[in-house]
Design an enzyme around this catalytic site. Structure first.
Site, mmCIF file in Angstrom:
data_model
loop_
_atom_site.group_PDB
_atom_site.id
_atom_site.type_symbol
_atom_site.label_atom_id
_atom_site.label_comp_id
_atom_site.label_asym_id
_atom_site.label_seq_id
_atom_site.Cartn_x
_atom_site.Cartn_y
_atom_site.Cartn_z
ATOM 1 N N HIS A 108 -10.600 -2.994 5.452
ATOM 2 C CA HIS A 108 -10.178 -4.600 5.169
ATOM 3 C C HIS A 108 -11.507 -5.226 5.747
ATOM 4 C CE1 HIS A 108 -8.217 -8.401 5.324
ATOM 5 N NE2 HIS A 108 -7.297 -8.109 4.515
ATOM 6 N N CYS A 145 -7.193 -0.317 4.521
ATOM 7 C CA CYS A 145 -6.888 -1.812 4.836
ATOM 8 C C CYS A 145 -7.164 -1.606 6.495
ATOM 9 C CB CYS A 145 -5.502 -1.781 4.769
ATOM 10 S SG CYS A 145 -4.764 -3.620 5.127
ATOM 11 N N GLU A 188 0.927 -1.292 -0.085
ATOM 12 C CA GLU A 188 0.077 -0.102 -0.042
ATOM 13 C C GLU A 188 0.881 1.247 0.143
ATOM 14 O OE1 GLU A 188 -3.225 -2.597 2.487
ATOM 15 O OE2 GLU A 188 -2.295 -0.922 3.387
#
Ligand SMILES: *[C@@H]1O[C@H](CO)[C@@H](O)[C@H](O)[C@H]1NC(C)=O
Ligand SMILES: *[C@@H]1O[C@H](CO)[C@@H](O)[C@H](O)[C@H]1NC(C)=O
Length: 403
Positions: free
Chosen positions: A341, A321, A234
């Site tokens: 996430h 996330c 990321e």
């Protein structure tokens, strides 16, 4: 993410699969980091080796990566796979490294796996004579160099021991294809799911609520805070894609040192420490994920203050996330729609679970890992319009919708 332990794929007695990923100045960071991270998740022992005189290497998009070792320390090792990331001048730096040429040539002679992506098939493997009689793909900007009898336009091409691929946007596919060759199809499928890769044929979904314009009359300044345990995929995807779109990106460490150790073992050097940013104003603040990192980002008083100011001044911020949970804990999501996430989605009050990217006014969130590409392109599209995002996607060799 939610740190997932590498899958135990082989009997305890089997030696680990060894993989070499060489890097040099101007190596494409998404390609290098996605390769290393994905193969490590599958259980491979990955060595990232510098072909330069120093371990710290500035990658194509300006990310400062620290290699595990020098290429000279790898010359007598036997690898199950040697995989070359692309980028320029990175691919030429790899080509000019005699030790790497010897390692890769021996790999091909002894019929073990080798691969290259982006510019590297044409710029390194071709002059080394390692593409002979092999169907090859590479970045569209370099495909003319490959004999037209052998050049193919598939995203990833396997030809005997050689696997080639096209660009940053095909890195996940390339890495998964290599995982499949080393560990088998069930492992490859499982890793693909863990990475939140979009199943082939499904269009990624972005949802927007309370639409407002994000365009600015100056070069946008973006802060990306990182910590030990940040998800490297990321981090580098955000840095690389935003810089390709001509955003001014500042990477700041919330640790005592500029160098952080990311969740799959990548060492990344931040541009500065977070306390050196405390008086700055950023147009955007974007938090990368990683479970351990989310905790550490949450504890940074300076980041907390910057985020609070960001929200109260009506400026843009976001997270991917596990990090949307940080925004939630700091009271910055309120009644806005967001995603995260799947493993942390229940921490959000009003989590959206069927979109990879969710925008609500000046807040943007995303699921994580492979969705970082769509996340970064959505930011580009909001800041500069769809055409800019499409042109960046084209350079990445990433399928991006027409409208
Ligand atoms: C930032 O933090 C580091 C390490 O904690 C410290 O050495 C430095 O003096 C601090 N700088 C500022 C501007 O506060
Ligand atoms: C964070 O990672 C860096 C780089 O590997 C290391 O030097 C440092 O000790 C780590 N910090 C903590 C608090 O674990």
């Amino acid at each position: 993410a939610p740190r997932i332990d590498p899958i135990t794929t082989t009997a305890a007695s089997a030696p680990p699969k060894k993989v070499l990923v060489p890097i040099g100045f101007g190596t494409e960071e998404m390609e290098a980091v996605i390769l290393a991270d994905v193969l490590r998740r599958a259980g491979a022992e990955v060595t990232v080796a510098s072909v330069e005189k120093q371990l710290e290497v500035e990658a194509y998009g300006g990310t400062r990566l620290v290699a595990d070792t020098f290429i000279s320390a790898c010359s007598t090792e036997i690898f199950d796979l040697v995989a070359l990331p692309g980028g320029m001048p990175g691919s030429a730096r790899l080509r000019d490294c005699e030790v790497l040429q010897k390692i890769t040539s021996r790999q091909a002679e002894e019929k073990r796996l080798y691969g290259a992506i982006c510019a590297a098939p044409a710029v390194a493997l071709l002059p080394w004579g390692l593409l002979k009689r092999k169907q090859t793909t590479c970045h569209p900007a370099f495909i003319d160099k490959i004999s037209s009898f052998r050049a193919v336009k598939t995203n990833t091409q396997v030809s005997g021991e050689l696997t080639t691929s096209r660009g940053p946007g095909t890195s996940f596919e390339f890495a998964i294809c290599l995982v499949e060759q080393l560990f088998g199809e069930p492992v490859a499928r499982e890793i693909g799911e863990l990475l939140l890769m979009n199943p082939a044929g499904d269009d990624p979904k972005r949802q927007e609520f309370n639409e407002v314009g994000w365009s600015l009359d100056r070069t946008p300044q973006v802060l990306i805070p990182i910590a030990n345990g940040s998800e490297e995929i990321e981090v580098v995807t955000l840095i690389d894609i935003l810089r390709r779109a001509k955003v001014n990106v500042v990477v700041a460490s919330v640790e005592k040192s500029a160098q952080v150790l990311a969740s799959s073992g990548t060492k990344i050097v931040a541009d500065k420490l977070i306390n050196a940013t405390s008086d700055s104003i950023f147009d955007l603040i974007i938090l990368p994920g990683g479970t351990a990192a989310a905790e550490r980002l949450h504890k940074s008083k300076i980041l907390k203050k910057l985020l609070k100011e960001q929200e109260s001044a009506g400026r843009i911020f976001g997270a991917i996330c596990s990090s949307p949970a940080v925004l939630q804990k700091q009271g910055l999501i309120k009644d806005k729609k967001a995603t995260a996430h799947p493993a942390v989605l229940d921490k959000l009050k009003d989590g959206v679970n069927d979109a990879q990217v969710v925008i609500d006014g000046k807040l943007i969130t995303s699921q994580g890992l492979a969705t970082a590409i769509q996340f970064a392109l959505a930011i580009v599209s909001k800041l500069f319009g769809h055409a800019r995002a499409r042109s960046v996607a084209e350079g990445l060799v990433y399928q991006y919708p027409r409208s």
